[in-house]
Motif scaffolding. Structure first.
Motif, mmCIF file in Angstrom:
data_model
loop_
_atom_site.group_PDB
_atom_site.id
_atom_site.type_symbol
_atom_site.label_atom_id
_atom_site.label_comp_id
_atom_site.label_asym_id
_atom_site.label_seq_id
_atom_site.Cartn_x
_atom_site.Cartn_y
_atom_site.Cartn_z
ATOM 1 N N GLN A 284 9.932 11.402 6.957
ATOM 2 C CA GLN A 284 11.386 11.272 7.059
ATOM 3 C C GLN A 284 11.794 9.931 7.653
ATOM 4 N N GLN A 285 10.947 9.388 8.530
ATOM 5 C CA GLN A 285 11.240 8.104 9.161
ATOM 6 C C GLN A 285 10.817 6.917 8.299
ATOM 7 N N GLY A 286 10.121 7.182 7.188
ATOM 8 C CA GLY A 286 9.694 6.105 6.312
ATOM 9 C C GLY A 286 8.349 5.512 6.662
ATOM 10 N N ARG A 287 7.670 6.056 7.657
ATOM 11 C CA ARG A 287 6.336 5.543 7.997
ATOM 12 C C ARG A 287 5.336 5.867 6.907
ATOM 13 N N PHE A 288 5.504 7.033 6.264
ATOM 14 C CA PHE A 288 4.589 7.482 5.222
ATOM 15 C C PHE A 288 5.366 7.744 3.936
ATOM 16 N N LEU B 227 0.825 -1.199 0.000
ATOM 17 C CA LEU B 227 0.000 0.000 0.000
ATOM 18 C C LEU B 227 0.861 1.251 0.000
ATOM 19 N N VAL B 228 0.389 2.272 -0.683
ATOM 20 C CA VAL B 228 1.000 3.600 -0.618
ATOM 21 C C VAL B 228 0.429 4.289 0.624
ATOM 22 N N ASN B 229 1.290 4.644 1.552
ATOM 23 C CA ASN B 229 0.849 5.219 2.822
ATOM 24 C C ASN B 229 0.920 6.743 2.780
ATOM 25 N N LEU B 230 -0.250 7.369 2.884
ATOM 26 C CA LEU B 230 -0.348 8.823 2.897
ATOM 27 C C LEU B 230 -0.705 9.301 4.291
ATOM 28 N N VAL B 231 -0.199 10.472 4.653
ATOM 29 C CA VAL B 231 -0.561 11.093 5.921
ATOM 30 C C VAL B 231 -1.148 12.471 5.631
ATOM 31 N N VAL B 232 -2.185 12.825 6.375
ATOM 32 C CA VAL B 232 -2.869 14.101 6.164
ATOM 33 C C VAL B 232 -2.773 14.948 7.418
ATOM 34 N N SER B 233 -2.175 16.132 7.283
ATOM 35 C CA SER B 233 -2.207 17.143 8.338
ATOM 36 C C SER B 233 -3.517 17.911 8.176
ATOM 37 N N THR B 234 -4.429 17.788 9.128
ATOM 38 C CA THR B 234 -5.809 18.241 8.921
ATOM 39 C C THR B 234 -6.037 19.732 9.138
ATOM 40 N N GLY B 235 -4.984 20.494 9.402
ATOM 41 C CA GLY B 235 -5.077 21.947 9.335
ATOM 42 C C GLY B 235 -5.760 22.637 10.499
ATOM 43 N N GLU B 236 -6.196 23.862 10.229
ATOM 44 C CA GLU B 236 -6.833 24.713 11.236
ATOM 45 C C GLU B 236 -8.095 24.041 11.792
ATOM 46 N N PRO B 237 -8.134 23.791 13.102
ATOM 47 C CA PRO B 237 -9.268 23.053 13.669
ATOM 48 C C PRO B 237 -10.590 23.809 13.630
ATOM 49 N N ALA B 238 -10.540 25.146 13.568
ATOM 50 C CA ALA B 238 -11.772 25.926 13.519
ATOM 51 C C ALA B 238 -12.252 26.149 12.091
ATOM 52 N N GLY B 239 -11.500 25.651 11.118
ATOM 53 C CA GLY B 239 -11.857 25.835 9.719
ATOM 54 C C GLY B 239 -12.399 24.567 9.093
ATOM 55 N N ILE B 240 -12.277 24.482 7.765
ATOM 56 C CA ILE B 240 -12.845 23.360 7.028
ATOM 57 C C ILE B 240 -11.898 22.166 6.947
ATOM 58 N N GLY B 241 -10.663 22.338 7.425
ATOM 59 C CA GLY B 241 -9.643 21.307 7.267
ATOM 60 C C GLY B 241 -10.051 19.920 7.735
ATOM 61 N N PRO B 242 -10.474 19.755 8.989
ATOM 62 C CA PRO B 242 -10.823 18.408 9.463
ATOM 63 C C PRO B 242 -11.948 17.762 8.664
ATOM 64 N N GLU B 243 -13.007 18.513 8.393
ATOM 65 C CA GLU B 243 -14.142 17.960 7.656
ATOM 66 C C GLU B 243 -13.751 17.563 6.234
ATOM 67 N N VAL B 244 -13.021 18.453 5.551
ATOM 68 C CA VAL B 244 -12.612 18.175 4.179
ATOM 69 C C VAL B 244 -11.620 17.009 4.134
ATOM 70 N N ASP C 156 4.536 18.877 11.941
ATOM 71 C CA ASP C 156 5.767 18.235 12.393
ATOM 72 C C ASP C 156 5.621 16.712 12.431
ATOM 73 N N GLN C 157 4.474 16.234 12.898
ATOM 74 C CA GLN C 157 4.248 14.791 12.962
ATOM 75 C C GLN C 157 4.222 14.176 11.570
ATOM 76 N N ALA C 158 3.598 14.884 10.628
ATOM 77 C CA ALA C 158 3.543 14.386 9.251
ATOM 78 C C ALA C 158 4.933 14.356 8.632
ATOM 79 N N ILE C 159 5.691 15.436 8.823
ATOM 80 C CA ILE C 159 7.052 15.506 8.275
ATOM 81 C C ILE C 159 7.927 14.421 8.894
ATOM 82 N N ASN C 160 7.854 14.278 10.211
ATOM 83 C CA ASN C 160 8.657 13.258 10.888
ATOM 84 C C ASN C 160 8.328 11.867 10.355
ATOM 85 N N GLY C 161 7.039 11.597 10.166
ATOM 86 C CA GLY C 161 6.634 10.289 9.672
ATOM 87 C C GLY C 161 7.166 10.000 8.278
#
Length: 227
Positions: free
Chosen positions: A101-105, A8-25, A94-99
């Motif tokens: 760089q570590q090969g998790r994603f 599987l191709v592993n993607l990670v999503v940083s869901t953005g500003e919590p008060a905006g549309i980021g999490p829902e989208v 930072d969590q997305a970038i770290n993942g």
């Protein structure tokens, strides 16, 4: 002998500003994408109160959609920005970038955020592009925008993949002439050419160039296409 399934191709999503549309989208887009692509797994980063998986989740998606919880600093009111949660937004990145760089994603996707509220909280931040470059110790980062153009669009006789690379990033219109240089344009072309060959498999990329402007900003860009 049975053919072994591709990993599987592993993607990670940083869901953005919590008060905006980021999490829902982010959640809606992840579900749609997983339905279309059977060889992908997605991890959503964010507070689990903002990312509620549907109770009747399609069984074919179970196991390919994960939520990695990161707690908010303060309660969220939709549409109301809160500087207390600015560090939360940076932590998602930072969590997305770290993942990655570590090969998790294999790659990361970023949802919208509000730059001004991050700056108001005391953290200098000019945009995703610049932040990624800083975290990865890259002096010259190039953003490429991609979109499929259908037959008939602007008179096209056949469908075409549009790939546009920006030579400058977020620059006010008045500063564009000073931001451009022969060396900068040449280096951008070289970066784009190399990545088109190595990552998008264009053996002989070709280019055109010009201005792109919105109501407030203008950037110098390259349009790239393959053979």
């Amino acid at each position: 002998m049975m053919k072994q399934a591709a990993p599987l191709v592993n993607l990670v999503v940083s869901t953005g500003e919590p008060a905006g549309i980021g999490p829902e989208v982010s959640l809606a887009a992840a579900l749609d994408f997983l339905r279309e692509q059977s060889d992908v797994a997605i991890t959503l980063l964010g507070d689990d109160q903002l990312l509620n998986l549907p109770k009747n989740l399609d069984p074919t998606l179970v196991g390919r959609l994960q939520i990695e919880p990161i707690k908010l600093a303060a309660p969220v009111i939709s549409g109301v920005l809160n500087p207390q949660n600015a560090r939360y937004v940076i932590t998602l990145l930072d969590q997305a970038i770290n993942g990655c760089q570590q090969g998790r994603f294999d790659a990361m996707v970023t949802a919208p955020l509000q730059k001004s509220i991050i700056n108001d909280a005391g953290t200098p931040f000019t945009g995703h592009t610049e932040y990624l470059a800083q975290r990865c110790n890259i002096s010259h980062v190039v953003m490429m925008l991609c979109a499929p153009l259908p037959t008939g669009f602007l008179g096209l006789e056949s469908p075409r993949d549009l790939r546009v690379a920006l030579v400058t990033t977020h620059v006010p219109l008045k500063d564009v002439p000073q931001a451009l240089s022969y060396d900068l344009i040449l280096e951008t072309i070289q970066i784009v050419h190399q990545d088109l060959q190595k990552k998008i498999w264009y053996s002989k990329p070709s280019y055109s160039y010009g201005w792109f402007k919105s109501s407030r900003r203008r950037v110098w860009l390259l349009r790239a296409r393959g053979n």
